[in-house]
Design an enzyme around this catalytic site. Structure first.
Site, PDB file in Angstrom:
ATOM      1  N   ARG A 165     -14.590  17.343  20.522  1.00  8.05           N
ATOM      2  CA  ARG A 165     -14.299  16.619  21.776  1.00  8.05           C
ATOM      3  C   ARG A 165     -15.515  16.584  22.715  1.00  8.05           C
ATOM      4  NH1 ARG A 165     -10.634  15.984  18.875  1.00  8.05           N
ATOM      5  NH2 ARG A 165      -8.418  16.257  19.274  1.00  8.05           N
ATOM      6  N   SER A 239      -3.363  14.516  26.045  1.00 10.80           N
ATOM      7  CA  SER A 239      -3.543  15.963  26.246  1.00 10.80           C
ATOM      8  C   SER A 239      -4.238  16.205  27.572  1.00 10.80           C
ATOM      9  CB  SER A 239      -4.427  16.541  25.147  1.00 10.80           C
ATOM     10  OG  SER A 239      -3.914  16.215  23.890  1.00 10.80           O
ATOM     11  N   GLU A 335      -9.030  18.076  29.907  1.00  7.46           N
ATOM     12  CA  GLU A 335      -9.659  17.058  29.060  1.00  7.46           C
ATOM     13  C   GLU A 335      -9.978  15.790  29.859  1.00  7.46           C
ATOM     14  OE1 GLU A 335      -8.634  16.970  24.764  1.00  7.46           O
ATOM     15  OE2 GLU A 335      -8.032  14.925  25.182  1.00  7.46           O
TER      16      GLU A 335
HETATM   17  P1  NAP Z   1      -0.144  19.476  16.202  1.00 10.49           P
HETATM   18  O1  NAP Z   1      -0.155  18.842  14.878  1.00 10.49           O
HETATM   19  O2  NAP Z   1       1.154  19.907  16.831  1.00 10.49           O
HETATM   20  O3  NAP Z   1      -1.144  20.707  16.223  1.00 10.49           O
HETATM   21  C1  NAP Z   1      -1.376  21.475  17.435  1.00 10.49           C
HETATM   22  C2  NAP Z   1      -2.858  21.706  17.564  1.00 10.49           C
HETATM   23  O4  NAP Z   1      -3.304  22.457  16.461  1.00 10.49           O
HETATM   24  C3  NAP Z   1      -3.580  20.401  17.566  1.00 10.49           C
HETATM   25  O5  NAP Z   1      -4.068  20.189  18.850  1.00 10.49           O
HETATM   26  C4  NAP Z   1      -4.649  20.538  16.515  1.00 10.49           C
HETATM   27  O6  NAP Z   1      -5.966  20.531  16.992  1.00 10.49           O
HETATM   28  C5  NAP Z   1      -4.453  21.892  15.881  1.00 10.49           C
HETATM   29  N1  NAP Z   1      -4.289  21.694  14.420  1.00 10.49           N
HETATM   30  C6  NAP Z   1      -3.146  21.396  13.764  1.00 10.49           C
HETATM   31  N2  NAP Z   1      -3.367  21.354  12.438  1.00 10.49           N
HETATM   32  C7  NAP Z   1      -4.676  21.607  12.265  1.00 10.49           C
HETATM   33  C8  NAP Z   1      -5.514  21.696  11.107  1.00 10.49           C
HETATM   34  N3  NAP Z   1      -5.039  21.515   9.883  1.00 10.49           N
HETATM   35  N4  NAP Z   1      -6.822  21.979  11.307  1.00 10.49           N
HETATM   36  C9  NAP Z   1      -7.300  22.167  12.532  1.00 10.49           C
HETATM   37  N5  NAP Z   1      -6.584  22.081  13.652  1.00 10.49           N
HETATM   38  C10 NAP Z   1      -5.278  21.817  13.513  1.00 10.49           C
HETATM   39  O7  NAP Z   1      -0.895  18.508  17.206  1.00 10.49           O
HETATM   40  P2  NAP Z   1      -0.376  17.306  18.084  1.00 10.49           P
HETATM   41  O8  NAP Z   1      -0.453  17.729  19.491  1.00 10.49           O
HETATM   42  O9  NAP Z   1       0.884  16.720  17.565  1.00 10.49           O
HETATM   43  O10 NAP Z   1      -1.531  16.274  17.857  1.00 10.49           O
HETATM   44  C11 NAP Z   1      -1.762  15.686  16.601  1.00 10.49           C
HETATM   45  C12 NAP Z   1      -3.172  15.141  16.596  1.00 10.49           C
HETATM   46  O11 NAP Z   1      -3.351  14.129  17.605  1.00 10.49           O
HETATM   47  C13 NAP Z   1      -4.190  16.212  16.890  1.00 10.49           C
HETATM   48  O12 NAP Z   1      -5.305  15.975  16.092  1.00 10.49           O
HETATM   49  C14 NAP Z   1      -4.513  16.014  18.339  1.00 10.49           C
HETATM   50  O13 NAP Z   1      -5.820  16.403  18.663  1.00 10.49           O
HETATM   51  C15 NAP Z   1      -4.352  14.516  18.489  1.00 10.49           C
HETATM   52  N6  NAP Z   1      -3.975  14.214  19.867  1.00 10.49           N
HETATM   53  C16 NAP Z   1      -4.934  14.051  20.808  1.00 10.49           C
HETATM   54  C17 NAP Z   1      -4.554  13.772  22.117  1.00 10.49           C
HETATM   55  C18 NAP Z   1      -5.565  13.596  23.206  1.00 10.49           C
HETATM   56  O14 NAP Z   1      -5.203  13.138  24.280  1.00 10.49           O
HETATM   57  N7  NAP Z   1      -6.796  13.966  22.999  1.00 10.49           N
HETATM   58  C19 NAP Z   1      -3.220  13.684  22.465  1.00 10.49           C
HETATM   59  C20 NAP Z   1      -2.302  13.898  21.487  1.00 10.49           C
HETATM   60  C21 NAP Z   1      -2.672  14.152  20.181  1.00 10.49           C
HETATM   61  P3  NAP Z   1      -6.854  19.201  17.239  1.00 10.49           P
HETATM   62  O15 NAP Z   1      -6.451  18.744  18.585  1.00 10.49           O
HETATM   63  O16 NAP Z   1      -8.221  19.720  17.216  1.00 10.49           O
HETATM   64  O17 NAP Z   1      -6.574  18.212  16.163  1.00 10.49           O
END
Ligand code: NAP
Length: 343
Positions: A165, A239, A335
Site C-alpha cells: 500500500r 478500509s 489509509e
Molecule cells: P479478508 O479476506 O477478510 O482478510 C483480512 C485481512 O487479512 C486482509 O486485509 C488481508 O490483507 C489479509 N489476508 C487474508 N488472506 C491473506 C493471504 N492469503 N495472504 C496475505 N494476507 C491475507 O479481507 P477483506 O477485508 O475481505 O478484503 C479482501 C481483499 O480486498 C483484501 O485483499 C483487501 O486488502 C482488499 N480490500 C481493500 C480495501 C481498501 O479500501 N484498501 C477495502 C476492502 C478490501 P490485505 O489487505 O493485505 O490483502
C-alpha cells in the site's frame, strides 16, 4: 478547463461529507493543464490533487486552496509480444470500468483488482491491492506532470519504490505531481491468483464453464459486494486503516495471547496483522455514534449513515485507534488521506 469558485465537494468524496474548496479546477487534456499552470488565481494557494474521492476524508469543511481533478480519458494497447500486452490508460479513467474494458478485450491480469473505487491515476499512489494481487506486479510505468515546473516525466517501476500500500508518491511533497497516464504490462499466459480469502469458494459457487479473467472478476465482485457497503448507498472510503506491519517478535507475542489473530509474514521479515480483527475484538463492528459509524459487515470500514461530518468520522476513528492501541499495543495508521487533520 472547468473552474468553480467555492465549489461543493460533497459529491466529490465517497464518504459524502460536507466539504467545499476555494477553487475547483477540472482539466481534460494537456492544453487545459497548461492553462491551469499559467493561471494566477490560485498561485500560492494550497493545492489538492483529487481523483475519484474514494480515499479521502475532509476533516475540515473548507479546503482553502485549489482542488485539481484530472479528467483525461483514453485506453490504448501500445504493444504486444509473446509474453505481454502493454496497455496505457489515462489517469482520469475510472479504475473498475478500465479493468472490465481490459477483460472484454482479452487482456487479463487485473481481474483480482475488480471493483476497487477510484481512478487509474490514483491506483499507483497507494499501490492498490486486493485478493492476492498488487498493482505493482502489473505496473510498467507512468507519466506525471510536476505541477511546480510544468515538466512531464516518465516514472518506471524502480522509481516508484512500491511496497505494501505504498509508493514513492506517499513520501514526495503531497500534490506536487499529477499522474496523467499509467502503463500496465499484462501477462498473456494465465497467471490466476486464486489462493486468497474465499476466492476459490466464490468461484465454485458460480461454477463457471471455464476459468478465465471474467469468471475471476465476477467472483471478486461478488465477494466485495457481499462484504463492503456500496458508497453510492452508504458513504465510506473502503478500509479506513492499513493492516499494521509489526516486527516478527511482536506478532509472535500477540499470537501467544490471541491465537486466532490473523498474521501474514512479509518478504521484509515483518508480519502483517488484520486491522479488521483487532478492531472487531475491541467491539467496534456495527457501532454507531450519531451518523458516524463502523460498518456492521466489515469492522475496517467507517460509514456515514447520513449527515456525519468529516470531523465526527475522524473523532470516531481516533477512538477506535486508541482502543486498539490500549488493548493490543498496535498503532493503526489511517489509509485515506485526511484533509485538515494530521494522521
Ligand atoms: P479478508 O479476506 O477478510 O482478510 C483480512 C485481512 O487479512 C486482509 O486485509 C488481508 O490483507 C489479509 N489476508 C487474508 N488472506 C491473506 C493471504 N492469503 N495472504 C496475505 N494476507 C491475507 O479481507 P477483506 O477485508 O475481505 O478484503 C479482501 C481483499 O480486498 C483484501 O485483499 C483487501 O486488502 C482488499 N480490500 C481493500 C480495501 C481498501 O479500501 N484498501 C477495502 C476492502 C478490501 P490485505 O489487505 O493485505 O490483502
Amino acid at each position: 478547463m472547468e473552474v468553480q469558485r467555492e465549489a461543493d465537494l460533497r459529491a466529490a468524496n465517497t464518504f459524502g461529507v460536507v466539504a467545499r474548496c476555494a477553487w475547483r479546477v477540472q482539466v481534460d487534456d494537456a492544453a487545459g493543464l497548461a492553462a491551469f499552470l499559467d493561471d494566477a488565481r490560485w498561485r500560492g494557494l494550497p493545492r489538492l490533487v483529487l481523483g475519484g474521492g474514494s480515499n479521502v476524508l475532509f476533516v475540515t469543511e473548507r479546503f482553502p486552496g485549489v482542488v485539481l481533478q484530472w479528467r483525461g480519458r483514453g485506453i490504448r494497447l501500445l504493444d504486444a509480444d509473446d509474453e505481454h500486452w502493454l496497455v496505457e490508460a489515462a489517469g482520469g479513467e475510472p479504475w473498475h470500468p478500465f479493468v472490465q474494458h481490459c477483460i472484454a478485450r482479452g487482456w487479463a491480469g487485473l481481474e483480482n483488482l475488480s471493483l476497487i473505487p477510484g481512478t487509474v491515476g490514483a491506483a499507483p499512489v497507494q499501490n492498490i491491492g486486493a485478493y492476492g494481487l498488487e498493482l505493482a506486479e502489473r505496473f510498467d510505468s507512468l507519466s506525471a506532470v510536476d505541477l511546480e515546473t510544468g515538466e512531464t516525466r516518465r516514472w518506471g517501476r524502480e522509481a516508484l519504490q512500491f511496497a505494501y500500500r505504498h509508493s514513492v508518491f506517499k513520501t514526495l511533497p503531497a500534490d506536487r505531481y499529477l499522474i496523467t497516464a499509467v502503463r500496465l504490462r499484462l501477462p498473456r499466459r494465465s497467471d490466476w491468483r486464486l489462493d486468497y480469502g474465499g476466492l476459490r469458494a466464490a468461484l465454485a459457487e458460480q461454477a463457471p464453464a471455464r476459468l478465465d479473467a471474467a469468471a475471476i472478476a465476477a467472483a471478486v465482485c461478488r465477494l466485495r459486494r457481499r462484504k463492503l457497503p456500496d458508497p453510492a448507498r452508504l458513504g465510506n472510503a473502503g478500509s479506513f486503516f492499513q493492516n499494521p506491519l509489526v516486527p516478527a517478535a511482536r506478532a509472535e507475542a500477540l499470537r501467544a495471547e490471541y491465537p486466532a489473530l490473523p498474521a501474514f509474514p512479509q518478504p521484509d521479515g515483518r508480519v502483517k496483522l488484520s486491522a479488521a480483527w483487532l478492531i472487531e475484538r475491541c467491539g467496534w463492528r456495527g457501532r454507531r455514534r450519531g451518523a458516524a459509524g463502523v460498518s456492521a459487515r466489515h469492522a475496517l470500514v467507517l460509514v456515514n449513515h447520513g449527515g456525519a461530518s468529516g470531523a465526527e468520522l475522524w473523532a470516531l476513528a481516533r477512538d477506535i485507534r486508541a482502543s486498539v492501541a490500549e488493548r493490543f499495543g498496535v498503532t493503526l495508521v489511517p489509509e485515506p488521506r485526511l484533509i485538515g487533520a494530521a494522521p
